[in-house]
Scaffold this motif. Structure first.
Motif, PDB file in Angstrom:
ATOM      1  N   VAL A  80       0.840  -1.192   0.000  1.00  0.00           N
ATOM      2  CA  VAL A  80       0.000   0.000   0.000  1.00  0.00           C
ATOM      3  C   VAL A  80       0.879   1.248   0.000  1.00  0.00           C
ATOM      4  O   VAL A  80       0.702   2.168  -0.810  1.00  0.00           O
ATOM      5  N   ALA A  81       1.850   1.284   0.904  1.00  0.00           N
ATOM      6  CA  ALA A  81       2.704   2.471   1.030  1.00  0.00           C
ATOM      7  C   ALA A  81       3.512   2.729  -0.232  1.00  0.00           C
ATOM      8  O   ALA A  81       3.720   3.874  -0.633  1.00  0.00           O
ATOM      9  N   PHE A  82       3.981   1.653  -0.868  1.00  0.00           N
ATOM     10  CA  PHE A  82       4.852   1.772  -2.035  1.00  0.00           C
ATOM     11  C   PHE A  82       4.170   1.138  -3.253  1.00  0.00           C
ATOM     12  O   PHE A  82       4.759   0.364  -3.997  1.00  0.00           O
ATOM     13  N   GLY A  83       2.916   1.519  -3.422  1.00  0.00           N
ATOM     14  CA  GLY A  83       2.099   0.913  -4.472  1.00  0.00           C
ATOM     15  C   GLY A  83       2.345   1.478  -5.858  1.00  0.00           C
ATOM     16  O   GLY A  83       1.808   0.933  -6.841  1.00  0.00           O
ATOM     17  N   ASN A  84       3.125   2.538  -5.985  1.00  0.00           N
ATOM     18  CA  ASN A  84       3.432   3.123  -7.289  1.00  0.00           C
ATOM     19  C   ASN A  84       4.432   2.215  -8.010  1.00  0.00           C
ATOM     20  O   ASN A  84       5.637   2.274  -7.774  1.00  0.00           O
ATOM     21  N   GLU A  85       3.943   1.368  -8.903  1.00  0.00           N
ATOM     22  CA  GLU A  85       4.808   0.359  -9.528  1.00  0.00           C
ATOM     23  C   GLU A  85       5.798   0.945 -10.520  1.00  0.00           C
ATOM     24  O   GLU A  85       6.739   0.265 -10.930  1.00  0.00           O
ATOM     25  N   ALA A  86       5.593   2.186 -10.906  1.00  0.00           N
ATOM     26  CA  ALA A  86       6.593   2.837 -11.757  1.00  0.00           C
ATOM     27  C   ALA A  86       7.840   3.205 -10.960  1.00  0.00           C
ATOM     28  O   ALA A  86       8.935   3.324 -11.517  1.00  0.00           O
ATOM     29  N   ALA A  87       7.667   3.357  -9.636  1.00  0.00           N
ATOM     30  CA  ALA A  87       8.785   3.780  -8.780  1.00  0.00           C
ATOM     31  C   ALA A  87       9.301   2.677  -7.878  1.00  0.00           C
ATOM     32  O   ALA A  87      10.465   2.728  -7.457  1.00  0.00           O
ATOM     33  N   PHE A  88       8.451   1.685  -7.569  1.00  0.00           N
ATOM     34  CA  PHE A  88       8.820   0.663  -6.587  1.00  0.00           C
ATOM     35  C   PHE A  88       8.537  -0.741  -7.101  1.00  0.00           C
ATOM     36  O   PHE A  88       7.583  -0.961  -7.859  1.00  0.00           O
ATOM     37  N   ALA A  89       9.343  -1.682  -6.633  1.00  0.00           N
ATOM     38  CA  ALA A  89       9.071  -3.107  -6.804  1.00  0.00           C
ATOM     39  C   ALA A  89       9.134  -3.730  -5.418  1.00  0.00           C
ATOM     40  O   ALA A  89      10.169  -3.654  -4.743  1.00  0.00           O
ATOM     41  N   VAL A  90       8.021  -4.307  -4.967  1.00  0.00           N
ATOM     42  CA  VAL A  90       7.942  -4.897  -3.635  1.00  0.00           C
ATOM     43  C   VAL A  90       7.863  -6.413  -3.791  1.00  0.00           C
ATOM     44  O   VAL A  90       6.923  -6.936  -4.392  1.00  0.00           O
ATOM     45  N   HIS A  91       8.854  -7.118  -3.227  1.00  0.00           N
ATOM     46  CA  HIS A  91       9.001  -8.558  -3.442  1.00  0.00           C
ATOM     47  C   HIS A  91       8.499  -9.368  -2.244  1.00  0.00           C
ATOM     48  O   HIS A  91       8.586  -8.937  -1.094  1.00  0.00           O
TER      49      HIS A  91
END
Length: 427
Positions: free
Chosen positions: A145-156
């Motif tokens: 949720v916090a880093f949901g901007n997939e253009a800027a973040f990849a959460v593994h």
């Protein structure tokens, strides 16, 4: 990929309403020493909020993570247990508030270090300790949720649990600036007397691959067995880095001289600050959490060490800090914060935060703190957090309702209703 300015954000874990001293963490001397004591969740959370407020006033960007749902009914159900009928040991594990130590939430590689130009985060599996091993699904949900901007973040997803990963507590990064390409340092353990090594090299290597790091700007470093045996259960109890500065105890790493030389070969701007064992014994460094401090860069460029009050109360540590400041070393300022409730359970200022270097505009704004938001959080804590918890009474129906209601109230304050339901875990 974000085109904005990268800044370091410290995301602090808000200390949850189930904060208690059950003594669950083998190798964490403070946790063991205070097992069975009566905790003060309200005071603990307010101390954490004041720490965040102090960082804001220093000009730092401050973030916050919410407590996880407690007790973890889903985890208990997978064990065929119910909180009202299970053993005290299982109940204590299900009620743990240890997710407040956000340094264990994930490992973070900023965009300048990764092949795809995104900031990568891998949630830690925390498999070594039962009370922490069930955190990751809800932590992962919150990170996405916090880093949901997939253009800027990849959460593994986490590294598979055959290999232990404890997140950023065993990770450091050196760079000329937070927005510049850096040298990423993964610190792993082998053993430490009676205590388990919590970070496996295989997990660190997997994260480096997942984050698509440049092998020439990545190092894997062994923590000293002596440090682990003395109670340095994570590397951040004996070493911390920020931009050009690496601050470490003389006994932090296996083959210390060779390790520092390897780092210097990869990063020629290194400013290495070592604390000798003859000046600050390892036991004093660990009990005061000198290195479990936040080493940050203020807007005026000063490298600043944010230490717990225990550092000022430990004569060898305070004398060393005064000498360093008087000698115009790389660390130019020391700030003292009160996090005694966290310290008593084995976590200092650095344990309470996850460092994420990114453009703040790319982060969900609900997770970014300001004075008004901290005021609202503090008011909610004052109104709903339990004042005390006796670790022998963790299955009290009254306490369970207070804890659940308090978290729900905070999620309402933060407008984070999507975190209300526990994360689903598939087999």
């Amino acid at each position: 990929m974000s085109g904005g300015a990268i800044r370091e954000i410290n995301f602090d874990g808000l200390i949850g309403p189930s904060h208690n001293y059950a003594g669950l963490s083998l190798g964490n001397l403070a946790s063991t020493r205070n097992a069975g004591d009566v905790s003060q969740p309200r005071a603990a959370a307010l101390q954490g909020i004041e720490k965040m407020r102090a960082n804001l006033r220093l000009g730092l960007v401050q973030g916050v993570f919410m407590p996880l749902p407690r007790p973890n009914h889903g985890w208990l159900a997978r064990l065929g247990a119910d909180i009202s009928e299970t053993s005290h040991a299982l109940a204590a594990n299900a009620m743990s508030a240890s997710a407040m130590w956000a340094a264990n939430a994930a490992t973070v590689s900023p965009a300048p270090d990764t092949a795809d130009g995104r900031c990568h985060l891998t949630v830690a599996n925390l498999k070594t300790m039962p009370h922490r091993s069930h955190e990751w699904p809800d932590t992962l949900k919150q990170l996405r949720v916090a880093f949901g901007n997939e253009a800027a973040f990849a959460v593994h997803d986490p590294v598979p649990p055959a290999f232990g990963d404890e997140g950023a507590a065993n990770f450091m990064r050196l760079s000329t600036g937070h927005g510049d390409p850096g040298l990423e340092l993964f610190v792993y353990g082998i053993s430490g007397g009676p205590f388990p090594a919590r970070q496996h090299i295989e997990a660190s290597q997997a994260i480096a691959r997942l984050h698509r790091l440049d092998a020439d700007r990545t190092l894997f470093i062994q923590q000293s067995e002596e440090a682990i045996a003395a109670g340095a259960f994570h590397n951040d109890v004996v070493a911390v880095a920020n931009e050009r500065v690496l601050f470490a105890h003389e006994l932090a790493f296996a083959d210390q001289a060779a390790t520092v030389e390897r780092i210097g070969e990869k990063f020629d701007d290194l400013q290495y600050v070592e604390v000798g064992a003859d000046e600050v014994p390892l036991a004093d460094a660990i009990s005061s959490y000198l290195f479990n401090a936040q080493l940050v860069t203020l807007p005026d460029g000063k490298q600043t060490l944010i230490v717990p009050g225990e550092c000022r109360e430990t004569p060898t540590v305070w004398a060393w800090l005064e000498r360093h400041l008087a000698g115009n070393g790389p660390i130019q300022r020391v700030e003292v914060v009160d996090v005694r409730q966290s310290m008593a359970n084995g976590g200092g200022p650095a344990c309470l935060r996850l460092r994420v270097a990114c453009d703040p505009a790319d982060v969900d704004p609900r997770f970014l703190a300001n004075e008004d938001k901290l005021d609202a959080m503090a008011a909610c804590v004052e109104r709903t957090w339990p004042e005390t918890i006796d670790a022998r009474e963790l299955t009290s129906a009254t306490l369970l309702k207070v804890v659940a209601d308090a978290r729900d109230a905070m999620l309402d304050v933060m407008d984070l209703a999507e975190l209300r339901e526990p994360a689903k875990v598939s087999d």
